[in-house]
Scaffold this active site. Sequence first.
Site, PDB file in Angstrom:
ATOM      1  N   LYS A  18       9.448 -12.643 111.730  1.00 29.52           N
ATOM      2  CA  LYS A  18       9.962 -13.527 112.777  1.00 29.52           C
ATOM      3  C   LYS A  18      10.634 -12.809 113.933  1.00 29.52           C
ATOM      4  O   LYS A  18      11.439 -11.902 113.725  1.00 29.52           O
ATOM      5  CB  LYS A  18      10.997 -14.474 112.161  1.00 29.52           C
ATOM      6  CG  LYS A  18      10.389 -15.463 111.207  1.00 29.52           C
ATOM      7  CD  LYS A  18      11.457 -16.398 110.738  1.00 29.52           C
ATOM      8  CE  LYS A  18      10.873 -17.505 109.876  1.00 29.52           C
ATOM      9  NZ  LYS A  18      11.920 -18.358 109.346  1.00 29.52           N
ATOM     10  N   GLY A  23      14.471  -3.915 104.980  1.00 28.76           N
ATOM     11  CA  GLY A  23      13.689  -4.960 104.309  1.00 28.76           C
ATOM     12  C   GLY A  23      12.395  -4.460 103.706  1.00 28.76           C
ATOM     13  O   GLY A  23      12.371  -3.527 102.893  1.00 28.76           O
ATOM     14  N   GLY A  37      20.268  -4.913 105.790  1.00 35.21           N
ATOM     15  CA  GLY A  37      21.062  -5.451 106.899  1.00 35.21           C
ATOM     16  C   GLY A  37      21.730  -4.375 107.737  1.00 35.21           C
ATOM     17  O   GLY A  37      21.751  -4.453 108.971  1.00 35.21           O
ATOM     18  N   ARG A  55      18.320   3.310  94.249  1.00 39.54           N
ATOM     19  CA  ARG A  55      19.718   3.385  94.712  1.00 39.54           C
ATOM     20  C   ARG A  55      20.587   4.186  93.744  1.00 39.54           C
ATOM     21  O   ARG A  55      21.516   4.871  94.177  1.00 39.54           O
ATOM     22  CB  ARG A  55      20.276   1.981  94.929  1.00 39.54           C
ATOM     23  CG  ARG A  55      19.706   1.351  96.183  1.00 39.54           C
ATOM     24  CD  ARG A  55      20.247  -0.020  96.463  1.00 39.54           C
ATOM     25  NE  ARG A  55      19.957  -0.391  97.849  1.00 39.54           N
ATOM     26  CZ  ARG A  55      20.075  -1.614  98.341  1.00 39.54           C
ATOM     27  NH1 ARG A  55      20.504  -2.593  97.581  1.00 39.54           N
ATOM     28  NH2 ARG A  55      19.806  -1.867  99.608  1.00 39.54           N
TER      29      ARG A  55
HETATM   30  P1  AMP Z   1      10.323  -8.613 107.736  1.00 39.47           P
HETATM   31  O1  AMP Z   1      11.129  -8.911 106.491  1.00 39.47           O
HETATM   32  O2  AMP Z   1      10.801  -9.327 108.958  1.00 39.47           O
HETATM   33  O3  AMP Z   1      10.091  -7.147 107.927  1.00 39.47           O
HETATM   34  O4  AMP Z   1       8.899  -9.296 107.483  1.00 39.47           O
HETATM   35  C1  AMP Z   1       8.025  -8.806 106.518  1.00 39.47           C
HETATM   36  C2  AMP Z   1       7.015  -9.885 106.211  1.00 39.47           C
HETATM   37  O5  AMP Z   1       6.273 -10.188 107.374  1.00 39.47           O
HETATM   38  C3  AMP Z   1       6.024  -9.458 105.173  1.00 39.47           C
HETATM   39  O6  AMP Z   1       6.178 -10.273 104.029  1.00 39.47           O
HETATM   40  C4  AMP Z   1       4.669  -9.696 105.826  1.00 39.47           C
HETATM   41  O7  AMP Z   1       3.751 -10.314 104.963  1.00 39.47           O
HETATM   42  C5  AMP Z   1       5.004 -10.627 106.953  1.00 39.47           C
HETATM   43  N1  AMP Z   1       4.046 -10.539 108.051  1.00 39.47           N
HETATM   44  C6  AMP Z   1       3.783  -9.502 108.822  1.00 39.47           C
HETATM   45  N2  AMP Z   1       2.819  -9.780 109.719  1.00 39.47           N
HETATM   46  C7  AMP Z   1       2.446 -11.058 109.488  1.00 39.47           C
HETATM   47  C8  AMP Z   1       1.485 -11.947 110.074  1.00 39.47           C
HETATM   48  N3  AMP Z   1       0.727 -11.545 111.090  1.00 39.47           N
HETATM   49  N4  AMP Z   1       1.395 -13.188 109.592  1.00 39.47           N
HETATM   50  C9  AMP Z   1       2.194 -13.571 108.568  1.00 39.47           C
HETATM   51  N5  AMP Z   1       3.111 -12.802 107.964  1.00 39.47           N
HETATM   52  C10 AMP Z   1       3.237 -11.557 108.424  1.00 39.47           C
END
Ligand code: AMP
Length: 411
Positions: free
Chosen positions: A197, A369, A392, A37
Site C-alpha cells: 500500500k 516487513g 517498524g 533474532r
Molecule cells: P509490504 O508489507 O508493504 O512490504 O507489502 C508486502 C506485500 O505486498 C506482499 O505480501 C506482496 O504479496 C504484496 N504485493 C506486492 N505487489 C503486489 C501487487 N502488485 N498486487 C498485490 N499484492 C502485492
Amino acid sequence: MRSFRTLDDLNPAGLRVLVRVDLNVPVENGVVSDATRLERILPTVRNIASRGGKVILLAHFGRPKGRDPKESLAPIAAALASHLGQPVAFAANCIGSVAAAAVAAMQPGDVLCLENTRFHAGEEKNDPAFVAALAALGDVYVNDAFSAAHRAHASTEGLAHVLPACAGRTMQAELEALDKALGKPARPVMAIVGGAKVSTKLELLGNLVSKVDVLVIGGGMANTFLSARGLDVGKSLCEHDLVATAREIEAKGEHDLVATAREIEAKAKAAGCEIMLPIDVLAAKEFKAHPGHRIADVSDIAADEMILDSGPKSIEAVIVRLQTMRTLVWNGPFGAFELEPFDTATVAVAKAAAALTRSGKLVCVAGGGDTVSALNHAGVGDDMTYISTAGGAFLEWLEGKPLPGVEALKR
Ligand code: AMP
C-alpha cells in the site's frame, strides 16, 4: 569518532549490565520457529560475558495487557541458552525482589533473562518509577534492540537517561549500515520501494526523493502512481476504492492518494530524483498461484485484470540502471512474491543486486516487513551488505524520523 558509544567504550568487568535485546521471536506451539533474532544478540552477550560482565537481559514479547503466562519469556530464555551454549537463568519478574535476588546470585560471566517488560504498564508509558526500578538492577545499560528503537519505552529509551549507556553490537552494525546507505552513501543511490500500500509508505517516499538519485516504485504501490498518471489499472490492488473516491474528493479540491502520488513526483523532479515505474507487468484475472497470466504494457490493462508483478522490460530497465549505482536501499517486493510466477521481478532484481554486492560494486541495505522473506525466497539473504530484521524501526528510519532509542544513545 562515532556519534554514539559502543561496547568498545565499556569495561563491563564485575558490572551488572542491563542489556535491552529483541526476543520478540516467532513462536509456534511453544517452539521458536525462526531464531534469526536470537542469533543476532549473541555477539553482544558473549562480548560482555567474556569480559566478566553480568549480562541481565531485558526484552518485551508480544503485546500483553498485564501479566500473561502465554507471553512469558521463559521458553525463549531456554531457546537462547541452547544457541548461546551456556545457561541462561530466568527471573519471573523484571523488577522487585524476585529480579533483585536473581541479580544478586549472579557471578561475572553469567547470563540472566528477566521476564517480559510489558507485563508492567510502566514500560510503554516510560514511567520514571518503572525506569528507576529497572535501573536499580544494573550499573550500566546497553541497547542492542534497534528493532524497538522507534518506541520511547522505559527499557528502550528511559534507561539511557539514568545509567551510563552504549550500543550493543547488533545496534552498532545496524546504525553503521544505515549510515552507509542513506547517511553518507556512495553515490549514485537507488531506492527500491515496493509492497502493498502507498498509504503506509507516503512519508517514506517523500523522504527518499530528497535523498536518492533514482527511486524505483514497485509492487501494489506502483499502481497508485500509474493511476495518478492517468492509466487504468483494472482491478489491481492500488487502494482502488480509495483512489476512486479520492478522485471525487479531488474534484472538491481536497487531499487524496492520487494527488499525493503527483506531489511526490513533483517533489522528486524538483530534487533531481528520477522515479522509475513499471513499463510492463504480469497481469492476471485471479489472485492465486499460476492463474494463467500475460505480459502486458502498463497502458493495456483490461478492466477485469490485476497487476501482480513487474514485467521483463521493467526488470531489465531496473537492472541496467542498478549497474550504474553504488548504493541500493530496498524495502518491499516488486510483486505478490508469495505466488508463483509473481516472484519473478523480485527474484531477478535481488539476484542482480546480490551479484553486484558480491563483486564489491554495490552497497546493498535492505529491510522492513516482507523484504527479508522476499530476499530469502530469492536465495540472496546472505549476499546483501546488510539486512535489517527490524520492521517498524527500519521504516521510520527510512521516513527520516529520529528514533528515540537511538537518540538517547548519542554522546
Ligand atoms: P509490504 O508489507 O508493504 O512490504 O507489502 C508486502 C506485500 O505486498 C506482499 O505480501 C506482496 O504479496 C504484496 N504485493 C506486492 N505487489 C503486489 C501487487 N502488485 N498486487 C498485490 N499484492 C502485492
